[in-house]
Design an enzyme around this catalytic site. Sequence first.
Site, PDB file in Angstrom:
ATOM      1  N   ASP A   1       2.953  -8.717  47.635  1.00  0.00           N
ATOM      2  CA  ASP A   1       2.097  -8.260  46.551  1.00  0.00           C
ATOM      3  C   ASP A   1       2.858  -7.293  45.651  1.00  0.00           C
ATOM      4  O   ASP A   1       3.874  -6.733  46.055  1.00  0.00           O
ATOM      5  CB  ASP A   1       0.906  -7.473  47.127  1.00  0.00           C
ATOM      6  CG  ASP A   1      -0.212  -8.381  47.606  1.00  0.00           C
ATOM      7  OD1 ASP A   1      -0.094  -9.601  47.480  1.00  0.00           O
ATOM      8  OD2 ASP A   1      -1.224  -7.835  48.104  1.00  0.00           O
TER       9      ASP A   1
ATOM     10  N   LYS B   1      -0.493  -9.899  41.788  1.00  0.00           N
ATOM     11  CA  LYS B   1      -0.862  -9.280  40.520  1.00  0.00           C
ATOM     12  C   LYS B   1      -1.658  -8.049  40.872  1.00  0.00           C
ATOM     13  O   LYS B   1      -2.277  -7.992  41.921  1.00  0.00           O
ATOM     14  CB  LYS B   1      -1.739 -10.208  39.701  1.00  0.00           C
ATOM     15  CG  LYS B   1      -1.002 -11.408  39.191  1.00  0.00           C
ATOM     16  CD  LYS B   1      -1.878 -12.130  38.230  1.00  0.00           C
ATOM     17  CE  LYS B   1      -1.145 -13.322  37.653  1.00  0.00           C
ATOM     18  NZ  LYS B   1      -2.029 -14.100  36.805  1.00  0.00           N
TER      19      LYS B   1
ATOM     20  N   MET C   1     -11.756  -1.970  43.741  1.00  0.00           N
ATOM     21  CA  MET C   1     -11.620  -2.586  42.404  1.00  0.00           C
ATOM     22  C   MET C   1     -12.848  -2.299  41.553  1.00  0.00           C
ATOM     23  O   MET C   1     -13.346  -3.186  40.865  1.00  0.00           O
ATOM     24  CB  MET C   1     -11.411  -4.107  42.533  1.00  0.00           C
ATOM     25  CG  MET C   1     -10.139  -4.475  43.250  1.00  0.00           C
ATOM     26  SD  MET C   1     -10.001  -6.239  43.581  1.00  0.00           S
ATOM     27  CE  MET C   1     -10.902  -6.391  45.119  1.00  0.00           C
TER      28      MET C   1
HETATM   29  C1  LIG Z   1      -7.084  -6.418  45.785  1.00  0.00           C
HETATM   30  S1  LIG Z   1      -7.737  -5.002  46.588  1.00  0.00           S
HETATM   31  C2  LIG Z   1      -6.773  -5.016  48.042  1.00  0.00           C
HETATM   32  C3  LIG Z   1      -7.335  -4.165  49.142  1.00  0.00           C
HETATM   33  C4  LIG Z   1      -6.425  -4.131  50.363  1.00  0.00           C
HETATM   34  N1  LIG Z   1      -6.396  -5.413  51.020  1.00  0.00           N
HETATM   35  C5  LIG Z   1      -6.834  -3.046  51.354  1.00  0.00           C
HETATM   36  O1  LIG Z   1      -7.184  -3.377  52.486  1.00  0.00           O
HETATM   37  O2  LIG Z   1      -6.790  -1.881  50.999  1.00  0.00           O
HETATM   38  C6  LIG Z   1      -7.006  -3.713  45.627  1.00  0.00           C
HETATM   39  C7  LIG Z   1      -7.918  -2.496  45.538  1.00  0.00           C
HETATM   40  O3  LIG Z   1      -7.838  -1.737  46.755  1.00  0.00           O
HETATM   41  C8  LIG Z   1      -7.976  -0.366  46.453  1.00  0.00           C
HETATM   42  N2  LIG Z   1      -6.736   0.313  46.871  1.00  0.00           N
HETATM   43  C9  LIG Z   1      -5.628  -0.273  47.383  1.00  0.00           C
HETATM   44  N3  LIG Z   1      -4.713   0.668  47.727  1.00  0.00           N
HETATM   45  C10 LIG Z   1      -5.263   1.860  47.416  1.00  0.00           C
HETATM   46  C11 LIG Z   1      -4.835   3.210  47.545  1.00  0.00           C
HETATM   47  N4  LIG Z   1      -3.638   3.531  48.073  1.00  0.00           N
HETATM   48  N5  LIG Z   1      -5.663   4.200  47.126  1.00  0.00           N
HETATM   49  C12 LIG Z   1      -6.873   3.908  46.609  1.00  0.00           C
HETATM   50  N6  LIG Z   1      -7.344   2.649  46.480  1.00  0.00           N
HETATM   51  C13 LIG Z   1      -6.553   1.644  46.866  1.00  0.00           C
HETATM   52  C14 LIG Z   1      -8.243  -0.242  44.960  1.00  0.00           C
HETATM   53  O4  LIG Z   1      -9.644  -0.283  44.763  1.00  0.00           O
HETATM   54  C15 LIG Z   1      -7.580  -1.500  44.450  1.00  0.00           C
HETATM   55  O5  LIG Z   1      -8.124  -1.897  43.200  1.00  0.00           O
END
Ligand SMILES: C[S@@+](CC[C@H](N)C(=O)[O-])C[C@H]1O[C@@H](n2cnc3c(N)ncnc32)[C@H](O)[C@@H]1O
Length: 254
Positions: free
Chosen positions: A35, A56, A169
Amino acid sequence: MRGTVYLVGAGPGAPDLLTLRAAGLLARADVVFHDALIPSETLALATRAQKIAVGKRCGRHSTAQRFINKRLVDAATKYEVIVRLKGGDPMLFGRAQEEIAALEAAGVAYEVVPGITAALAAAAQLRTSLTQRGRVRSFAFATPRAGDGEDVNRWIDGFRGADAGAIYMGLCCAPAIADALIGAGRAPSTPVAIVVDASLPNAQTHYTTLAGLPAFARRDIGGAALLLVGPQFHARTAASAGDAVDLRALAQAG
Ligand SMILES: C[S@@+](CC[C@H](N)C(=O)[O-])C[C@H]1O[C@@H](n2cnc3c(N)ncnc32)[C@H](O)[C@@H]1O
């Protein structure tokens, strides 16, 4: 088919929040499909692998996902150890099921390796437990995001029955989220914590309420943002919450 595809969680960002199993697989990998936003320190563990960026930041459309599925299946004909490295945990808002379906349909061996999801890293950053004895017994994971051609998003239903929850998101549609939660019966004064880049050195925390949440959609908050909604996510003092920004204190200070 020659190889095994490993769907691996890379965790929330800090390279040392990777599991030992994930690190071991990266060291053995022939090819890594990763990713966006995977730290370079994590990718560096894949010393012998070809590294291919396929993610993306958000809003991946189905054609791109189909292309990723095909690349994983093709890689299994050529390599022994194929790692599909995803942010957080692969099984939470990570489109893992589509990849699993493609691998099963093609008869490719695969395994899933869990990672630390953003909500858990955010809880650690806030020093606030997602569940709390006697007060918060249920917790929802939701996203208001819906792709073209998908069913109507009923994310709010999960929140109706939960004491608290995390919204992935969601920052871009903060006004609609606040409207939906207030419309579903949550008080406008319900605490909300916005955690940005949890676990990373540049992490930020913003505290607000459902009534105050819409204003954040207009703010320039760079990075990945998670919304945490529930009675425990109230503003704390800087001393008790580390880097937390108390918006009420800031507003009073002018
Ligand atoms: C496509 S989702 C993937 C989530 C991922 N699979 C997980 O378990 O965290 C992406 C979203 O996860 C959240 N996210 C991912 N990493 C983050 C972080 N380090 N801090 C805050 N939010 C995060 C945000 O809302 C972001 O838009």
